[in-house]
Design a protein around this motif. Sequence first.
Motif, PDB file in Angstrom:
ATOM      1  N   SER A  75     -34.537   6.049  32.958  1.00 30.93           N
ATOM      2  CA  SER A  75     -33.363   6.592  33.647  1.00 30.93           C
ATOM      3  C   SER A  75     -33.685   7.905  34.353  1.00 30.93           C
ATOM      4  O   SER A  75     -33.196   8.166  35.456  1.00 30.93           O
ATOM      5  CB  SER A  75     -32.216   6.786  32.651  1.00 30.93           C
ATOM      6  N   ASN A  78     -35.496   7.135  37.465  1.00 29.77           N
ATOM      7  CA  ASN A  78     -34.557   6.626  38.466  1.00 29.77           C
ATOM      8  C   ASN A  78     -33.478   7.637  38.843  1.00 29.77           C
ATOM      9  O   ASN A  78     -32.583   7.330  39.631  1.00 29.77           O
ATOM     10  CB  ASN A  78     -33.900   5.338  37.955  1.00 29.77           C
ATOM     11  N   CYS A  80     -31.005   8.757  37.082  1.00 32.89           N
ATOM     12  CA  CYS A  80     -29.687   8.308  36.623  1.00 32.89           C
ATOM     13  C   CYS A  80     -29.222   9.211  35.482  1.00 32.89           C
ATOM     14  O   CYS A  80     -29.487   8.951  34.304  1.00 32.89           O
ATOM     15  CB  CYS A  80     -29.745   6.849  36.174  1.00 32.89           C
ATOM     16  N   CYS A  83     -27.086   7.648  32.449  1.00 32.80           N
ATOM     17  CA  CYS A  83     -27.795   6.962  31.376  1.00 32.80           C
ATOM     18  C   CYS A  83     -28.653   7.930  30.566  1.00 32.80           C
ATOM     19  O   CYS A  83     -28.786   7.768  29.348  1.00 32.80           O
ATOM     20  CB  CYS A  83     -28.635   5.815  31.928  1.00 32.80           C
ATOM     21  N   VAL A  84     -29.218   8.935  31.211  1.00 29.93           N
ATOM     22  CA  VAL A  84     -29.980   9.941  30.471  1.00 29.93           C
ATOM     23  C   VAL A  84     -29.084  10.609  29.432  1.00 29.93           C
ATOM     24  O   VAL A  84     -29.450  10.722  28.252  1.00 29.93           O
ATOM     25  CB  VAL A  84     -30.583  10.998  31.422  1.00 29.93           C
ATOM     26  N   HIS A  87     -27.874   8.107  26.566  1.00 31.88           N
ATOM     27  CA  HIS A  87     -28.908   7.608  25.664  1.00 31.88           C
ATOM     28  C   HIS A  87     -29.678   8.729  24.976  1.00 31.88           C
ATOM     29  O   HIS A  87     -30.189   8.512  23.870  1.00 31.88           O
ATOM     30  CB  HIS A  87     -29.800   6.613  26.399  1.00 31.88           C
ATOM     31  N   THR A 133     -41.548   0.875  36.338  1.00 29.04           N
ATOM     32  CA  THR A 133     -40.366   1.413  37.022  1.00 29.04           C
ATOM     33  C   THR A 133     -40.684   1.819  38.457  1.00 29.04           C
ATOM     34  O   THR A 133     -39.934   1.516  39.382  1.00 29.04           O
ATOM     35  CB  THR A 133     -39.805   2.618  36.241  1.00 29.04           C
ATOM     36  N   PHE A 167     -33.011  -1.095  31.785  1.00 26.80           N
ATOM     37  CA  PHE A 167     -32.545   0.177  32.330  1.00 26.80           C
ATOM     38  C   PHE A 167     -32.638   0.225  33.852  1.00 26.80           C
ATOM     39  O   PHE A 167     -31.843   0.912  34.495  1.00 26.80           O
ATOM     40  CB  PHE A 167     -33.254   1.358  31.661  1.00 26.80           C
ATOM     41  N   ASN A 171     -29.287   1.401  35.479  1.00 30.50           N
ATOM     42  CA  ASN A 171     -29.321   2.554  36.384  1.00 30.50           C
ATOM     43  C   ASN A 171     -28.764   2.204  37.750  1.00 30.50           C
ATOM     44  O   ASN A 171     -28.010   2.981  38.357  1.00 30.50           O
ATOM     45  CB  ASN A 171     -30.747   3.071  36.550  1.00 30.50           C
TER      46      ASN A 171
END
Length: 202
Positions: A75, A78, A80, A83-84, A87, A133, A167, A171
Motif C-alpha cells: 500500500s 502504491n 494508498c 490501506c496503510v 492495516h 508491485t 492489496f 489499493n
Amino acid sequence: MPWIETISFDAATDKLKQLYARITGPGGNVDNIMMMHSLRPHTMEGHMALYKNVLHHRDNTTPKWFLETLGIWVSALNKCTYCVEHHFAGMKRMLRDDTRAQAIRSAIEAGDPTAAPLDPAQQAAMVYARKLTQSPADMVESDVQLLREAGWDDGGILEINQVTAYFAYANRTVLGLGCSTQGDIIGLSPNNSANADDWGHN
C-alpha cells in the motif's frame, strides 16, 4: 466524500443490508472501502471473500501480523494512505510490540524494508512484494527461487503472492474511487480466522 454514490448502512435494503450486517464493526460501522461497493453488492461479496481468505484464513501458516506488514508495504508503494493506516493499526495490535511496529513502519516509509526488524525470510518476502508491485511483467522464476532459498515453502510463497496481489486490488479500489478514512474506525479486521464465513470486524 467518495467520488461515486454510496449507500449508507441505515439506507441499505435487501442483499446490501444482509452483506452490511455480516461485515459491521462496533456501532454498526462499515469500513468505507466496503461502502464503495454498495451500488453493486455482488462485488462487495467478492471483495470480502477474497480478503477473508487471503489474510484471515485458519489454513494460512504465515503469521497474520506479517501478512498485514506485506499489505502495508504494498500500500505504501502504491501510495494508498487509506490501506496503510488501516492495516498498520491492525498489524500493531497483532504484533503487541509498539516499538517494533513503529520501526517496521519507519523502514517502510523510508522505502527500505531491509532496515526493518524482520528476519531474513521476511526481508526476502518484502523484496518479492516490491518487485511484483512495481514491475510485475519483470517477474521471473528466480524470484520465487530466492524465496525458497530464504526458507519459504511453496505454500508460504503462494500466501505472499496472494497478499501482494490482493492489496494491488484493494489499493486501486480506494484510489480510483476517492475512498477516505473519514468516519472509519481504523484497524478493525475480521479476526475469527476459524470461520471463513464470519466477516464481522472487531
